[in-house]
Motif scaffolding. Structure first.
Motif, PDB file in Angstrom:
ATOM      1  N   ASN A 136       9.090   2.118   0.164  1.00 62.78           N
ATOM      2  CA  ASN A 136       9.267   2.427   1.820  1.00 62.78           C
ATOM      3  C   ASN A 136       7.889   2.997   2.174  1.00 62.78           C
ATOM      4  O   ASN A 136       7.231   3.657   1.760  1.00 62.78           O
ATOM      5  CB  ASN A 136      10.259   3.902   1.794  1.00 62.78           C
ATOM      6  CG  ASN A 136      11.486   3.214   1.992  1.00 62.78           C
ATOM      7  OD1 ASN A 136      12.080   2.258   2.634  1.00 62.78           O
ATOM      8  ND2 ASN A 136      12.482   4.007   1.307  1.00 62.78           N
ATOM      9  N   VAL A 137       7.503   2.586   3.384  1.00 62.99           N
ATOM     10  CA  VAL A 137       6.227   2.572   4.105  1.00 62.99           C
ATOM     11  C   VAL A 137       6.562   3.480   5.395  1.00 62.99           C
ATOM     12  O   VAL A 137       7.484   3.102   6.254  1.00 62.99           O
ATOM     13  CB  VAL A 137       5.764   1.160   4.325  1.00 62.99           C
ATOM     14  CG1 VAL A 137       4.173   1.547   5.442  1.00 62.99           C
ATOM     15  CG2 VAL A 137       5.520   0.550   3.333  1.00 62.99           C
TER      16      VAL A 137
ATOM     17  N   THR B 284      11.056  -1.017   4.644  1.00 66.03           N
ATOM     18  CA  THR B 284      10.955  -1.171   3.353  1.00 66.03           C
ATOM     19  C   THR B 284      10.185  -2.292   2.861  1.00 66.03           C
ATOM     20  O   THR B 284      10.639  -3.306   3.294  1.00 66.03           O
ATOM     21  CB  THR B 284      12.293  -1.301   2.680  1.00 66.03           C
ATOM     22  OG1 THR B 284      13.199   0.017   3.093  1.00 66.03           O
ATOM     23  CG2 THR B 284      12.275  -1.091   1.122  1.00 66.03           C
ATOM     24  N   ASP B 285       9.151  -2.285   1.963  1.00 68.49           N
ATOM     25  CA  ASP B 285       8.137  -3.399   1.659  1.00 68.49           C
ATOM     26  C   ASP B 285       8.695  -4.021   0.259  1.00 68.49           C
ATOM     27  O   ASP B 285       8.552  -3.280  -0.655  1.00 68.49           O
ATOM     28  CB  ASP B 285       6.814  -3.106   1.493  1.00 68.49           C
ATOM     29  CG  ASP B 285       5.704  -4.085   1.130  1.00 68.49           C
ATOM     30  OD1 ASP B 285       6.350  -5.136   1.101  1.00 68.49           O
ATOM     31  OD2 ASP B 285       4.687  -3.638   1.021  1.00 68.49           O
TER      32      ASP B 285
ATOM     33  N   ALA C 195       2.537  -5.766   6.683  1.00 68.48           N
ATOM     34  CA  ALA C 195       3.108  -6.063   5.418  1.00 68.48           C
ATOM     35  C   ALA C 195       3.245  -7.667   5.133  1.00 68.48           C
ATOM     36  O   ALA C 195       3.139  -8.123   4.148  1.00 68.48           O
ATOM     37  CB  ALA C 195       4.641  -5.521   5.421  1.00 68.48           C
ATOM     38  N   ARG C 196       3.622  -8.616   6.480  1.00 65.28           N
ATOM     39  CA  ARG C 196       3.622  -9.842   6.114  1.00 65.28           C
ATOM     40  C   ARG C 196       2.321 -10.322   5.729  1.00 65.28           C
ATOM     41  O   ARG C 196       2.460 -11.446   4.939  1.00 65.28           O
ATOM     42  CB  ARG C 196       3.750 -10.328   7.711  1.00 65.28           C
ATOM     43  CG  ARG C 196       4.944 -10.269   8.080  1.00 65.28           C
ATOM     44  CD  ARG C 196       5.173 -10.965   9.632  1.00 65.28           C
ATOM     45  NE  ARG C 196       6.336 -10.800  10.172  1.00 65.28           N
ATOM     46  CZ  ARG C 196       7.531 -11.477  10.123  1.00 65.28           C
ATOM     47  NH1 ARG C 196       7.346 -12.507   9.296  1.00 65.28           N
ATOM     48  NH2 ARG C 196       8.395 -11.490  10.774  1.00 65.28           N
TER      49      ARG C 196
ATOM     50  N   ASN D 103       7.190 -14.991   3.966  1.00 67.85           N
ATOM     51  CA  ASN D 103       7.815 -13.563   4.358  1.00 67.85           C
ATOM     52  C   ASN D 103       8.711 -13.592   5.189  1.00 67.85           C
ATOM     53  O   ASN D 103       8.952 -14.482   5.831  1.00 67.85           O
ATOM     54  CB  ASN D 103       6.605 -12.587   4.944  1.00 67.85           C
ATOM     55  CG  ASN D 103       5.903 -13.390   6.009  1.00 67.85           C
ATOM     56  OD1 ASN D 103       6.455 -13.308   7.160  1.00 67.85           O
ATOM     57  ND2 ASN D 103       4.676 -13.755   5.617  1.00 67.85           N
TER      58      ASN D 103
ATOM     59  N   GLN E  38       0.521  -9.751   3.138  1.00 69.14           N
ATOM     60  CA  GLN E  38       0.546  -9.780   1.687  1.00 69.14           C
ATOM     61  C   GLN E  38       0.714 -11.026   0.991  1.00 69.14           C
ATOM     62  O   GLN E  38       0.376 -11.393  -0.063  1.00 69.14           O
ATOM     63  CB  GLN E  38       1.515  -8.771   1.403  1.00 69.14           C
ATOM     64  CG  GLN E  38       1.097  -7.333   1.755  1.00 69.14           C
ATOM     65  CD  GLN E  38       1.830  -6.046   1.089  1.00 69.14           C
ATOM     66  OE1 GLN E  38       1.629  -5.534   0.160  1.00 69.14           O
ATOM     67  NE2 GLN E  38       3.058  -6.127   1.961  1.00 69.14           N
TER      68      GLN E  38
ATOM     69  N   VAL F  55       5.114  -3.932  10.276  1.00 71.64           N
ATOM     70  CA  VAL F  55       5.456  -5.223   9.828  1.00 71.64           C
ATOM     71  C   VAL F  55       4.580  -6.480   9.731  1.00 71.64           C
ATOM     72  O   VAL F  55       4.359  -6.741   8.631  1.00 71.64           O
ATOM     73  CB  VAL F  55       6.639  -5.520  11.029  1.00 71.64           C
ATOM     74  CG1 VAL F  55       7.241  -7.118  10.551  1.00 71.64           C
ATOM     75  CG2 VAL F  55       7.948  -4.672  10.802  1.00 71.64           C
TER      76      VAL F  55
ATOM     77  N   ILE G  24      10.587  -7.541   4.596  1.00 74.04           N
ATOM     78  CA  ILE G  24      10.473  -6.344   5.168  1.00 74.04           C
ATOM     79  C   ILE G  24      11.949  -5.942   5.481  1.00 74.04           C
ATOM     80  O   ILE G  24      12.486  -6.558   6.328  1.00 74.04           O
ATOM     81  CB  ILE G  24       9.597  -6.329   6.454  1.00 74.04           C
ATOM     82  CG1 ILE G  24       8.247  -6.627   5.847  1.00 74.04           C
ATOM     83  CG2 ILE G  24       9.659  -5.231   6.972  1.00 74.04           C
ATOM     84  CD1 ILE G  24       7.748  -8.168   6.036  1.00 74.04           C
TER      85      ILE G  24
ATOM     86  N   ARG H 159       7.845 -12.124   0.443  1.00 78.61           N
ATOM     87  CA  ARG H 159       7.592 -10.453   0.815  1.00 78.61           C
ATOM     88  C   ARG H 159       8.879 -10.307   1.942  1.00 78.61           C
ATOM     89  O   ARG H 159       8.957 -11.174   2.985  1.00 78.61           O
ATOM     90  CB  ARG H 159       6.187 -10.514   1.893  1.00 78.61           C
ATOM     91  CG  ARG H 159       6.151  -8.836   2.141  1.00 78.61           C
ATOM     92  CD  ARG H 159       5.974  -8.020   0.952  1.00 78.61           C
ATOM     93  NE  ARG H 159       4.848  -8.387   0.058  1.00 78.61           N
ATOM     94  CZ  ARG H 159       4.525  -7.864  -1.059  1.00 78.61           C
ATOM     95  NH1 ARG H 159       4.986  -6.606  -1.089  1.00 78.61           N
ATOM     96  NH2 ARG H 159       3.801  -8.142  -2.053  1.00 78.61           N
TER      97      ARG H 159
END
Length: 596
Positions: A355-356, A335-336, A96-97, A103, A99, A93, A53, A51
């Motif tokens: 994009n988140v 951006t993920d 998102a990590r 990462n 997931q 952030v 970011i 992953r």
């Protein structure tokens, strides 16, 4: 690594090859990281997902934007929301990590520079501190990283309190610890042939057969010297972007990189929503670079244009199957990115990105919470980052809230760099006012240097924080002599074959008219001072900021002036101009007109 895609023939300048041979290996060692983490249960023994970011153009926006922002979504429509703020970005952030166990966070430049007061007044030290807490791994230098010079940029990396600017460092943190993440500068070459910072880094996850390695090449746009004060890049050479990247791809593969990410401070514009993958209406300087990239690149994280996009570049060139992403401006999005690596082939077999939107918790003028837009997730602030930011905001508040004068109304958003505005004209008038004693007759302000609107209170009061946000660079004013012929040549540099590069905001008494229907080099129709045409044989005293004085923004004629006198800092000039009268009237526009 023979199982990765076959390389195409590569080209590189002689200078690029020299720095690869002489310095890359040593610099690489300082930019690598190994994460001995187990393979996630969600991953099969055959594949692993990393992953990533992506961030870009944070520009020191520690606090949420002061007003609602528009987010392009789809079909020409947009949604309005309160965005950004380092504490909210930190939470986004962190989420998102979660997931994937593997990462990393990568930024594509302009973390610092052109920043709001709470960061800029402290030389952007708090932005580096915030990114340390967010967990940034690598940042490719952007043009604004050089605003205060490359020595000060090295201090951002290494820490310490050595003073390289007019402003005193380490006012809050003593000593300033520097960045825990690595700056990357693959195409920025020092006089001795080495790169300013490491050209790339590799982050490794896991061990043994399950190990995954991601190589990151970081660089800025080749045109950086034309975008910053020349003294800030004195002695540095900026190499071609595509040649630099292509020369490093084989080295990364040789050192075990399973995935190759390019983080570059150059970008695109599109005509579609922030998550439309079609590359609709794509344009911009990055296209020429992408067309030449080694197809073994997997992702290009970009920036500079402040636009948000996820472009599947294979829709443009099927032989280059990489994603091109950008997360807009100021931490308003991230951006993920997910890369799936085949562990047997040591190659990326799937890539996706979205994009988140980083929706923060806004408040209105009365302090009441602003309702969230249900179209986007609203994040809670990360407590540690919020506390850190509040320390700097409190430290800046006394300076920010000091009244400096009154104006007849709020000066609107500066708009595009081709647009004459009351705010730009006000700045030019202030600069002329401050340098009359040096014989100044005309002052020019570059519109690209006007960063925000100037919002006055109900009674017209503006504060130091207001004027600082408008001009955050701390430039000094320079007055030079030019012949009328030089002045006319300078004015002609505002125009090019594609339209405007940008126009100046001129001071009171000066006027010019242009006609874009004319051939390049003859588009200036008329220029006058106090109603009299500029005389090519006469001499004129002209004031500009120190950025322009050295030929910044491509206005090279500025560097040719003579009888140079250094004046006050631009903010001091504005404060003196506002204080000179009880109420300063905003100037009318009409100093720059287009022939019809």
């Amino acid at each position: 690594m023979t199982s990765r895609r076959h390389a195409l023939p590569l080209s590189a300048s002689a200078m690029t090859m020299r720095f690869i041979l002489s310095s890359v290996a040593a610099l690489f060692l300082s930019a690598c990281a190994t994460i001995p983490a187990p393979v996630s249960p969600a991953q099969t023994p055959q594949t692993a997902t990393v992953r990533i970011i992506g961030l870009n153009d944070f520009h020191g926006n520690l606090e949420p934007f002061p007003r609602l922002s528009q987010v392009p979504v789809a079909d020409g429509k947009s949604e309005q929301a309160q965005l950004a703020g380092a504490a909210y970005l930190a939470s986004a952030v962190a989420e998102a990590r979660t997931q994937n166990a593997y990462n990393m966070v990568i930024a594509a430049g302009d973390l610092i520079g052109a920043s709001p007061l709470a960061s800029s007044i402290f030389l952007d030290e708090p932005t580096i501190g915030a990114m340390n807490r967010i967990g940034l791994d690598f940042n490719a230098v952007g043009n604004h990283e050089f605003d205060r010079g490359w020595q000060e940029l090295q201090r951002m990396q290494n820490g310490g309190c050595t003073q390289y600017t007019l402003r005193q460092p380490c006012q809050v943190e003593q000593p300033f610890p520097g960045a825990k993440f690595r700056f990357l500068a693959a195409n920025v070459i020092m006089p001795g042939g080495e790169t300013l910072f490491a050209p790339y880094g590799i982050k490794r996850f896991g061990t043994g057969a399950a190990q995954v390695s991601v190589g990151v090449i970081g660089l800025t746009l080749k045109d950086t010297p034309s975008l910053v004060t020349p003294s800030g890049v004195d002695g540095l050479t900026f190499l071609d972007e595509a040649d630099t990247i292509n020369a490093l791809v084989p080295r990364l593969e040789a050192e075990g990189a399973d995935a190759i990410v390019v983080s570059i401070h150059q970008g695109l514009s599109t005509e579609v929503g922030v998550n439309d993958k079609s590359c609709g209406g794509v344009s911009g300087a990055l296209l020429d670079i992408l067309a030449r990239l080694d197809p073994r690149v997997d992702v290009v994280i970009s920036g500079h244009t402040h636009r948000a996009y996820v472009c599947d570049y294979s829709a443009i060139d099927p032989s280059r199957k990489f994603l091109v992403t950008s997360a807009g401006y100021g931490g308003s999005l991230l951006t993920d990115i997910a890369l799936t690596v085949d562990l047997a082939r040591n190659d990326v077999i799937a890539a996706s990105a979205d994009n988140v939107v980083v929706q923060s918790q806004g408040r209105d003028a009365a302090g009441a919470p602003v309702p969230a837009n249900p179209a986007f997730r609203q994040y809670a602030p990360d407590p540690q980052v919020a506390e850190y930011v509040s320390t700097y905001v409190a430290a800046s508040r006394e300076a920010a809230q000091r009244p400096v004068g009154k104006v007849s109304g709020s000066a609107a958003d500066p708009g595009p760099a081709t647009e004459e505005t009351q705010l730009g004209n006000l700045i030019a008038d202030a600069q002329l006012f401050a340098t009359r004693a040096q014989g100044a007759q005309i002052a020019f302000m570059n519109n690209s240097g006007v960063r925000t609107p100037m919002n006055a209170a109900a009674d017209g009061t503006v504060t130091y924080g207001d004027i600082y946000s408008v001009q955050p660079f701390g430039n000094t004013l320079i007055t030079k002599s030019f012949t009328g012929a030089q002045l006319l040549a300078l004015l002609e540099q505002q125009f090019d074959d594609d339209g405007f590069a940008q126009t100046f905001s001129p001071s009171e008494g000066f006027a010019m008219r242009y006609d874009m229907r004319r051939p390049s080099g003859s588009r200036l129709v008329a220029a006058s001072l106090d109603g009299k045409p500029i005389n090519p044989a006469a001499t004129y005293r002209v004031t500009m900021n120190s950025f322009l004085a050295a030929g910044g923004d491509g206005f090279t004629v500025f560097a040719d002036g003579t009888n140079v006198v250094t004046g006050p800092v631009d903010l001091d000039a504005m404060e003196a101009y506002l204080r000179a009268v009880p109420l300063r009237q905003l100037p009318e526009t009409g100093r720059v007109t287009e022939a019809k």
